[in-house]
Design a protein around this motif. Sequence first.
Motif, PDB file in Angstrom:
ATOM      1  N   PHE A 140       5.375 -92.244 -74.845  1.00 52.11           N
ATOM      2  CA  PHE A 140       4.636 -93.278 -74.125  1.00 52.11           C
ATOM      3  C   PHE A 140       3.174 -93.348 -74.550  1.00 52.11           C
ATOM      4  CE2 PHE A 140       8.038 -92.078 -71.049  1.00 52.11           C
ATOM      5  CZ  PHE A 140       8.734 -93.277 -71.080  1.00 52.11           C
ATOM      6  N   GLY A 141       2.775 -92.492 -75.475  1.00 50.13           N
ATOM      7  CA  GLY A 141       1.402 -92.503 -75.957  1.00 50.13           C
ATOM      8  C   GLY A 141       0.464 -91.592 -75.212  1.00 50.13           C
ATOM      9  N   ASN A 142       0.948 -90.849 -74.219  1.00 48.81           N
ATOM     10  CA  ASN A 142       0.097 -89.883 -73.534  1.00 48.81           C
ATOM     11  C   ASN A 142      -0.219 -88.729 -74.486  1.00 48.81           C
ATOM     12  OD1 ASN A 142       0.288 -91.199 -70.856  1.00 48.81           O
ATOM     13  ND2 ASN A 142       2.431 -90.590 -71.013  1.00 48.81           N
ATOM     14  N   VAL A 171      -3.100 -76.520 -70.920  1.00 45.14           N
ATOM     15  CA  VAL A 171      -2.885 -77.848 -71.498  1.00 45.14           C
ATOM     16  C   VAL A 171      -3.408 -78.896 -70.542  1.00 45.14           C
ATOM     17  CG1 VAL A 171      -1.142 -79.511 -72.298  1.00 45.14           C
ATOM     18  CG2 VAL A 171      -0.834 -77.068 -72.764  1.00 45.14           C
ATOM     19  N   THR A 172      -4.073 -79.897 -71.097  1.00 45.61           N
ATOM     20  CA  THR A 172      -4.463 -81.076 -70.324  1.00 45.61           C
ATOM     21  C   THR A 172      -3.699 -82.279 -70.852  1.00 45.61           C
ATOM     22  OG1 THR A 172      -6.358 -81.474 -71.794  1.00 45.61           O
ATOM     23  CG2 THR A 172      -6.767 -80.188 -69.791  1.00 45.61           C
ATOM     24  N   VAL A 173      -3.365 -83.217 -69.961  1.00 46.81           N
ATOM     25  CA  VAL A 173      -2.543 -84.372 -70.327  1.00 46.81           C
ATOM     26  C   VAL A 173      -3.303 -85.640 -69.972  1.00 46.81           C
ATOM     27  CG1 VAL A 173      -0.289 -85.476 -70.105  1.00 46.81           C
ATOM     28  CG2 VAL A 173      -0.496 -82.990 -69.818  1.00 46.81           C
ATOM     29  N   TRP A 174      -3.396 -86.572 -70.930  1.00 50.83           N
ATOM     30  CA  TRP A 174      -4.241 -87.755 -70.796  1.00 50.83           C
ATOM     31  C   TRP A 174      -3.449 -89.017 -71.099  1.00 50.83           C
ATOM     32  CZ3 TRP A 174      -9.426 -86.504 -69.681  1.00 50.83           C
ATOM     33  CH2 TRP A 174      -9.738 -85.145 -69.812  1.00 50.83           C
ATOM     34  N   SER A 175      -3.798 -90.089 -70.429  1.00 49.11           N
ATOM     35  CA  SER A 175      -3.217 -91.395 -70.738  1.00 49.11           C
ATOM     36  C   SER A 175      -3.801 -91.915 -72.047  1.00 49.11           C
ATOM     37  CB  SER A 175      -3.517 -92.383 -69.614  1.00 49.11           C
ATOM     38  OG  SER A 175      -4.884 -92.779 -69.660  1.00 49.11           O
ATOM     39  N   PRO A 176      -3.190 -92.933 -72.659  1.00 47.99           N
ATOM     40  CA  PRO A 176      -3.761 -93.496 -73.890  1.00 47.99           C
ATOM     41  C   PRO A 176      -5.178 -94.035 -73.702  1.00 47.99           C
ATOM     42  CG  PRO A 176      -1.498 -94.240 -73.608  1.00 47.99           C
ATOM     43  CD  PRO A 176      -1.890 -93.548 -72.334  1.00 47.99           C
ATOM     44  N   GLU A 177      -5.537 -94.328 -72.449  1.00 52.61           N
ATOM     45  CA  GLU A 177      -6.891 -94.835 -72.161  1.00 52.61           C
ATOM     46  C   GLU A 177      -7.892 -93.712 -71.912  1.00 52.61           C
ATOM     47  OE1 GLU A 177      -3.811 -97.514 -71.845  1.00 52.61           O
ATOM     48  OE2 GLU A 177      -4.093 -95.884 -70.378  1.00 52.61           O
TER      49      GLU A 177
END
Length: 404
Positions: A333-335, A351-357
């Motif tokens: 999904f691009g995360n 670990v950190t997880v980020w949206s495409p934005e």
Amino acid sequence: MSRRALAGVAGAAAATVVAGRAFAQQPPAAPPAAPPRPATPPSTITTPPREFGPNAPPNVYFTDPDVLTVDPSFDGLRQPNAPIQRLWTGALWSEGPAWNAQGRYLVWSDIPNNRQLRWIEDNGRVSTFRSPSNNSNGNTFDFQGRQLSCEHLTRRVVRYELDGSATVLADSFQGKKLNSPNDVVAHPDGSYWFTDPPYGGQLYEGTPDVAGGPSNPDGKINPRLGQPPGIGTVAKRELPTNCYRIDPSGRIDLVVTEEQVPDPNGLCFSPDYKTLYVASTGKGPGDTGAGGKGEVYSFTVGTDNKVSNRKLFSDFMIDGIKCGPDGLRCDVFGNVWVSSNAGRNVGYSGVTVWSPEGKLLGRIRLPEICGNVCFGGPKRNRLFMAASQSLYALYVGVQGAGPG
């Protein structure tokens, strides 16, 4: 009535009064006990902290206490009832995990021990996969299933062919020796993109420059000690810390300069290969400038393989804590899933997880600094985390994008 009988009656009456008074002074009955509260599962920040090993006691009550939802959308990416598991420990600095889908094994680097390790899925066995590894760091598999490795010691990128031979893909640019390739990713067009910071120019993870080089300016360090013949005799840092693209023809192109991303480290593409993410980590040996600041930048990748539209993706400040990025991978999904080095700030490494934005969605807390991550398993829904001395894994609710 006799005096004795009268005394007996009086005594009985007095006893009755005293007993009545005593009964009246008793406290009221206690209310019924409240039902016991459910136990709080242990985490990395409890005292004592949880155990992560294969023989650890149960620690998951539906959701792992160290997998944290920051934004509600992360709930769709995490897997309920899936624990963080420490699969193995015994390295000095774990890096570069890569999943081989055909062989169903994970390979990763133990840089100071100069070896690559392999974890096999069917029985969880870990063995030495390649030794010496030339202090390899980042690894991946290309679209043909061939392993790519970045070697600190020899300052090159190599590919292990399907027939068992090895090919040197890059060891110099414009006639100058590379610094110490760090991480590499494959592109569907047959090219490979890699970063070239200076971290291998130190005793622990490679070898310093020859006397007079930026990482050995006074020449007091002997870079030949403990090395095979020819190593440590001529190499010294000659190039800025850049990112490069290896064309299928063999040509090497400069794609991201040191001015754009100083000390580039981990890198990955978005699922559609239209965005390139590059981590900028701290000052390395021989750096004359300020070095990286622990940030990730994004670039638009054009049809001509040139990058543009440089943006700061995140500075990785979370709750006032610097969660320095290193390796990174995208899901379908691009995360962006990014390893976190928060030093002694317990509860922020992992670990950190980020949206495409660039919006923080969730965090995975580990008891060790995490150097790099990859997705694997038969369904590519298992996140493998190379962290300091150990290898961790967590099933997630999404698949990783791309091979390796």
